[in-house]
Scaffold this motif. Structure first.
Motif, PDB file in Angstrom:
ATOM      1  N   ASP A 181       0.823  -1.226   0.000  1.00 13.32           N
ATOM      2  CA  ASP A 181       0.000   0.000   0.000  1.00 13.32           C
ATOM      3  C   ASP A 181       0.850   1.266   0.000  1.00 13.32           C
ATOM      4  N   PRO A 182       1.856   1.365   0.889  1.00 11.93           N
ATOM      5  CA  PRO A 182       2.677   2.586   0.845  1.00 11.93           C
ATOM      6  C   PRO A 182       3.413   2.783  -0.474  1.00 11.93           C
ATOM      7  N   LEU A 183       3.791   1.700  -1.134  1.00 15.98           N
ATOM      8  CA  LEU A 183       4.489   1.855  -2.425  1.00 15.98           C
ATOM      9  C   LEU A 183       3.584   2.578  -3.419  1.00 15.98           C
ATOM     10  N   TRP A 184       2.315   2.221  -3.419  1.00 11.27           N
ATOM     11  CA  TRP A 184       1.380   2.891  -4.329  1.00 11.27           C
ATOM     12  C   TRP A 184       0.996   4.267  -3.792  1.00 11.27           C
ATOM     13  N   GLU A 185       0.529   4.306  -2.551  1.00 14.26           N
ATOM     14  CA  GLU A 185      -0.050   5.544  -2.020  1.00 14.26           C
ATOM     15  C   GLU A 185       0.978   6.665  -1.860  1.00 14.26           C
ATOM     16  N   HIS A 186       2.187   6.295  -1.438  1.00 13.38           N
ATOM     17  CA  HIS A 186       3.155   7.341  -1.097  1.00 13.38           C
ATOM     18  C   HIS A 186       4.253   7.520  -2.134  1.00 13.38           C
ATOM     19  N   SER A 187       4.384   6.562  -3.056  1.00  7.15           N
ATOM     20  CA  SER A 187       5.492   6.688  -4.001  1.00  7.15           C
ATOM     21  C   SER A 187       5.035   6.750  -5.449  1.00  7.15           C
ATOM     22  N   LEU A 188       4.144   5.890  -5.881  1.00  5.84           N
ATOM     23  CA  LEU A 188       3.898   5.747  -7.317  1.00  5.84           C
ATOM     24  C   LEU A 188       2.575   6.338  -7.811  1.00  5.84           C
ATOM     25  N   LYS A 189       1.622   6.504  -6.920  1.00  5.06           N
ATOM     26  CA  LYS A 189       0.276   6.895  -7.348  1.00  5.06           C
ATOM     27  C   LYS A 189       0.250   8.198  -8.158  1.00  5.06           C
ATOM     28  N   ALA A 190       1.013   9.185  -7.717  1.00  5.16           N
ATOM     29  CA  ALA A 190       0.952  10.501  -8.376  1.00  5.16           C
ATOM     30  C   ALA A 190       1.285  10.392  -9.852  1.00  5.16           C
ATOM     31  N   GLY A 191       2.237   9.556 -10.187  1.00  8.67           N
ATOM     32  CA  GLY A 191       2.627   9.440 -11.594  1.00  8.67           C
ATOM     33  C   GLY A 191       1.828   8.415 -12.361  1.00  8.67           C
ATOM     34  N   LEU A 192       1.398   7.356 -11.704  1.00  9.18           N
ATOM     35  CA  LEU A 192       0.813   6.223 -12.441  1.00  9.18           C
ATOM     36  C   LEU A 192      -0.717   6.180 -12.428  1.00  9.18           C
ATOM     37  N   GLU A 193      -1.344   6.882 -11.469  1.00  2.04           N
ATOM     38  CA  GLU A 193      -2.810   6.778 -11.404  1.00  2.04           C
ATOM     39  C   GLU A 193      -3.411   7.281 -12.710  1.00  2.04           C
ATOM     40  N   ASP A 194      -4.337   6.490 -13.233  1.00  2.00           N
ATOM     41  CA  ASP A 194      -4.885   6.780 -14.556  1.00  2.00           C
ATOM     42  C   ASP A 194      -6.269   6.134 -14.595  1.00  2.00           C
ATOM     43  N   SER A 195      -7.313   6.935 -14.827  1.00  2.00           N
ATOM     44  CA  SER A 195      -8.674   6.399 -14.709  1.00  2.00           C
ATOM     45  C   SER A 195      -8.922   5.275 -15.716  1.00  2.00           C
ATOM     46  N   GLN A 196      -8.188   5.280 -16.807  1.00  2.00           N
ATOM     47  CA  GLN A 196      -8.381   4.228 -17.811  1.00  2.00           C
ATOM     48  C   GLN A 196      -7.463   3.026 -17.577  1.00  2.00           C
ATOM     49  N   PHE A 197      -6.198   3.313 -17.211  1.00  2.00           N
ATOM     50  CA  PHE A 197      -5.209   2.231 -17.233  1.00  2.00           C
ATOM     51  C   PHE A 197      -4.758   1.723 -15.867  1.00  2.00           C
ATOM     52  N   GLY A 198      -4.810   2.576 -14.863  1.00  2.00           N
ATOM     53  CA  GLY A 198      -4.241   2.086 -13.610  1.00  2.00           C
ATOM     54  C   GLY A 198      -4.773   2.793 -12.385  1.00  2.00           C
ATOM     55  N   GLN A 199      -5.514   2.056 -11.549  1.00  2.06           N
ATOM     56  CA  GLN A 199      -6.034   2.638 -10.293  1.00  2.06           C
ATOM     57  C   GLN A 199      -5.190   2.196  -9.110  1.00  2.06           C
ATOM     58  N   ASP A 200      -4.373   1.188  -9.323  1.00  2.89           N
ATOM     59  CA  ASP A 200      -3.464   0.737  -8.274  1.00  2.89           C
ATOM     60  C   ASP A 200      -2.333  -0.060  -8.920  1.00  2.89           C
ATOM     61  N   LEU A 201      -1.464  -0.644  -8.093  1.00  2.00           N
ATOM     62  CA  LEU A 201      -0.299  -1.356  -8.645  1.00  2.00           C
ATOM     63  C   LEU A 201      -0.696  -2.450  -9.627  1.00  2.00           C
ATOM     64  N   SER A 202      -1.853  -3.070  -9.386  1.00  2.24           N
ATOM     65  CA  SER A 202      -2.243  -4.217 -10.222  1.00  2.24           C
ATOM     66  C   SER A 202      -2.596  -3.791 -11.647  1.00  2.24           C
ATOM     67  N   GLY A 203      -2.783  -2.491 -11.869  1.00  2.00           N
ATOM     68  CA  GLY A 203      -2.997  -2.024 -13.246  1.00  2.00           C
ATOM     69  C   GLY A 203      -1.739  -2.157 -14.099  1.00  2.00           C
ATOM     70  N   TYR A 204      -0.612  -2.256 -13.450  1.00  2.00           N
ATOM     71  CA  TYR A 204       0.664  -2.278 -14.176  1.00  2.00           C
ATOM     72  C   TYR A 204       1.486  -3.548 -13.956  1.00  2.00           C
ATOM     73  N   PHE A 205       1.323  -4.132 -12.780  1.00  2.00           N
ATOM     74  CA  PHE A 205       2.172  -5.274 -12.407  1.00  2.00           C
ATOM     75  C   PHE A 205       1.307  -6.432 -11.908  1.00  2.00           C
ATOM     76  N   ASP A 206       1.843  -7.629 -12.034  1.00  2.00           N
ATOM     77  CA  ASP A 206       1.283  -8.765 -11.287  1.00  2.00           C
ATOM     78  C   ASP A 206       1.955  -8.733  -9.928  1.00  2.00           C
ATOM     79  N   VAL A 207       1.250  -8.262  -8.940  1.00  2.00           N
ATOM     80  CA  VAL A 207       1.867  -8.054  -7.626  1.00  2.00           C
ATOM     81  C   VAL A 207       1.869  -9.363  -6.839  1.00  2.00           C
ATOM     82  N   VAL A 208       3.045  -9.740  -6.373  1.00  2.00           N
ATOM     83  CA  VAL A 208       3.182 -10.959  -5.563  1.00  2.00           C
ATOM     84  C   VAL A 208       3.639 -10.537  -4.167  1.00  2.00           C
TER      85      VAL A 208
END
Ligand SMILES: Nc1ccn([C@@H]2O[C@@H]3COP(=O)(O)O[C@H]3[C@H]2O)c(=O)n1
Ligand SMILES: [Zn+2]
Ligand SMILES: [Zn+2]
Length: 256
Positions: free
Chosen positions: A95-122
């Protein structure tokens, strides 16, 4: 299982001569990056590789020299039409990786609402050995780096210790060698100054010679060459050289 290791960067956070301390693990025809700092896109390129060719990325903690390249990794893999990269992340960091580090650049209403829009998160869990690639397994160990910030070291295939960023902890290092039987301890190192958030060279030099012999130093400053003769029985791992990790966890250089 044996594997190969290439540090695409061996530098401390603010080194300029060396790229960020990020490691490529290779086994058979698969590869995985341990940490993906600000300089990782350029460092990977100089190593003749691209994010699209990787099979995954593992994150040890959320400093920029370990995660600053993830926005580019996300975009280029998402829009190259290839498959999603697997992103191995200790569960408390997801959660902190998305909320505090990556969200500002990657959030996209069409393509990515969280890490799983871009990665297979394990998610990675303490106390469990989990497969990263066929032939490479990891157990994450929560270690002390910055107060109240989660950070993890790695035990690879049960006998290769990768410190990531950690304060000096003699008991941890010795237990990896004596109890786990590690053939190699790849350790971060602050060459000068008083201890803050990394193991200092002076602290590491306080370890017995038989322990030092198993330690290779990484995450060092631009003046590393000045210390070549001042590191006891330890050695420096070289940026971009390729190393073979034997079944015993011992490391051996394959190239310059
Ligand atoms: N309390 C702190 C926090 C950070 N730092 C420096 O900032 C760097 C962030 O990346 P690093 O590789 O963990 O190294 C940290 C210290 O150089 C530091 O010196 N003291
Ligand atoms: Zn670092
Ligand atoms: Zn750090």
């Amino acid at each position: 299982m044996e594997f190969r290791l290439q540090m695409i960067g061996t530098g401390s956070a603010f080194a300029k001569k060396y790229y960020n301390n990020n490691a490529l693990l290779m086994c058979q025809d698969r590869s995985l990056l341990i940490d993906c700092g600000i300089t990782a896109p350029m460092a990977l390129h100089e190593a003749g590789r691209a994010f699209q060719q990787l099979d995954g990325i593992l994150v040890t903690h959320l400093h920029a020299d370990h995660i600053g390249g993830l926005e580019e990794a996300a975009f280029v893999t998402k829009f190259s039409g290839g498959r999603k990269l697997r992103l191995f992340v200790p569960k408390p960091l997801i959660d902190p990786l998305w909320e505090h580090s990556l969200k500002a650049g990657l959030e996209d209403s069409q393509f990515g609402q969280d890490l799983s829009g871009y990665f297979d998160v394990v998610p990675l869990y303490e106390g469990e050995e989990q497969e990263l690639l066929p032939g490479i397994a990891v157990e994450i160990l929560k270690t002390d780096h910055i107060p109240n910030k989660d950070s993890y070291s790695l035990l690879l295939n049960g006998n290769f210790f990768y410190s990531a960023d950690v304060k000096f902890n003699a008991e941890l290092i010795i237990s990896m060698i004596e109890e786990k039987g590690c053939g190699t301890v790849l350790h971060d190192c602050q060459l000068e100054g008083r201890p803050t958030v990394h193991a200092t060279l002076d602290e590491l030099l306080s370890l017995p010679a038989y322990v030092q012999e198993k330690i290779m130093l990484m995450h060092y400053g631009d003046n590393m060459e000045d210390y070549r003769d001042r590191i006891g029985s330890m050695s420096f791992i070289r940026q971009r050289a390729i190393y073979h990790i034997e079944k015993t966890g011992r490391i051996r250089a394959l190239s310059d």
